[in-house]
Design a protein around this motif. Structure first.
Motif, PDB file in Angstrom:
ATOM      1  N   MET A 115       7.361   5.643  -5.976  1.00 61.70           N
ATOM      2  CA  MET A 115       5.921   5.521  -5.773  1.00 61.70           C
ATOM      3  C   MET A 115       5.528   4.122  -5.339  1.00 61.70           C
ATOM      4  O   MET A 115       6.100   3.141  -5.811  1.00 61.70           O
TER       5      MET A 115
ATOM      6  N   TYR B 229       2.164   1.672  -5.304  1.00 63.64           N
ATOM      7  CA  TYR B 229       0.795   1.461  -5.789  1.00 63.64           C
ATOM      8  C   TYR B 229       0.183   0.343  -4.959  1.00 63.64           C
ATOM      9  O   TYR B 229       0.720  -0.768  -4.896  1.00 63.64           O
TER      10      TYR B 229
ATOM     11  N   THR C 268      -4.701   2.698  -5.367  1.00 61.99           N
ATOM     12  CA  THR C 268      -4.255   4.061  -5.065  1.00 61.99           C
ATOM     13  C   THR C 268      -2.731   4.139  -5.148  1.00 61.99           C
ATOM     14  O   THR C 268      -2.020   3.176  -4.862  1.00 61.99           O
TER      15      THR C 268
ATOM     16  N   SER D 116       0.721   6.339  -4.019  1.00 64.72           N
ATOM     17  CA  SER D 116       1.286   7.308  -3.072  1.00 64.72           C
ATOM     18  C   SER D 116       2.758   7.511  -3.392  1.00 64.72           C
ATOM     19  O   SER D 116       3.440   6.597  -3.876  1.00 64.72           O
TER      20      SER D 116
ATOM     21  N   GLU E  68       8.866   4.178   5.518  1.00 70.54           N
ATOM     22  CA  GLU E  68       7.672   5.018   5.433  1.00 70.54           C
ATOM     23  C   GLU E  68       7.523   5.849   6.709  1.00 70.54           C
ATOM     24  O   GLU E  68       7.623   5.337   7.823  1.00 70.54           O
TER      25      GLU E  68
END
Length: 264
Positions: A98, A100, A106, A108, A143
């Motif tokens: 994850m 942050y 938020t 993701s 990503e």
């Protein structure tokens, strides 16, 4: 090697007192429930800690005390920080990797895999994740792209760190070794480290290995082929973070505290 005893509080400390090498000292302790991975800020101050409570949490250490950044984690393990993001892994089946985002608060999910643990960011911004399984691997994450395998056939790879020259240091728990992965493949740097968990690489080429045992955990430094035990009688040590001033932070998970240690 000469050792200096430091008597801890409570039953465990009375029976198994923390013992440091004579040239090291305890600066401070920070009480936290089941601390695991650690991250320091640019000044070398301990800033973020994952807690293996149920549910797990990521906390920020502030002047007012620990502040939960986010919780409801499975078994948080790996931790990586930058100026604008935090990355955390969950070491469990279908564990999340994850990110942050601090500016927007938020969270993701970058990927899921079985037992992701150690984290490392390469110079191109990509992430390397160790998969803590007997048939473990190093995975490369970018990503928006599918995950790729960098190295396979590893036996429970855990902690990762960047070695001088761009190679990746790997704590291979299943075989008790420290490995180096790079363009030439895998090289063994150290052996006979049963229980090795997290790993740190010093700028001078030194290796800092955490041997995680319930009552006989150790912190070991390896430099120029010489191995020195810096701390003994640790109770399930896990996370380690080196600070720019030469001191270090060590998570003693089973004793619910983080140790701040420094050379004398």
């Amino acid at each position: 090697m000469a050792l200096a005893a430091l008597i801890g509080a409570g039953g465990y400390g009375a029976v198994w007192p923390l013992r440091l090498a004579a040239d090291w000292k305890l600066i401070d302790t920070i009480d936290l429930p089941q601390p695991d991975s650690l991250a320091v800020d640019a000044t070398g101050r301990l800033r973020y800690v994952t807690l293996q409570t149920r549910p797990g949490r990521l906390v920020e250490l502030t002047a007012a005390g620990p502040r939960t950044v986010f919780g409801k984690l499975g078994e948080p393990d790996g931790l990586l920080t930058s100026a604008d993001t935090l990355v955390v892994t969950e070491e469990e089946p279908s564990g999340r990797i994850m990110t942050y985002h601090l500016a927007t608060a938020t969270l993701s999910v970058l990927a899921r895999m079985h037992s992701p643990e150690g984290l490392l960011r390469r110079s191109d911004g990509s992430l390397v994740v160790s998969q803590d399984r007997p048939d473990g691997a190093l995975w490369l994450l970018r990503e928006g792209e599918a995950a790729q395998i960098l190295a396979s056939d590893l036996d429970q790879p855990e902690g990762l760190c960047m070695l001088p020259g761009g190679r990746i240091g790997i704590a291979e728990s299943g075989r008790g070794r420290i490995l180096a992965w790079g363009p030439a493949g895998i090289q063994t740097l150290a052996e006979d480290l049963d229980g090795i968990d997290q790993l740190a690489c010093g700028a001078d080429g030194s290796l800092w290995a955490v041997i995680s045992q319930n009552r006989s955990g150790e912190l070991v430094r390896i430099k120029d082929g010489r191995r020195q035990v810096l701390a003994r009688h640790l109770r399930q040590p896990q996370g380690i973070a080196l600070a720019p001033d030469g001191s270090l932070y060590l998570a003693e998970t089973g004793a619910d505290r983080v140790l701040h240690l420094a050379p004398r």
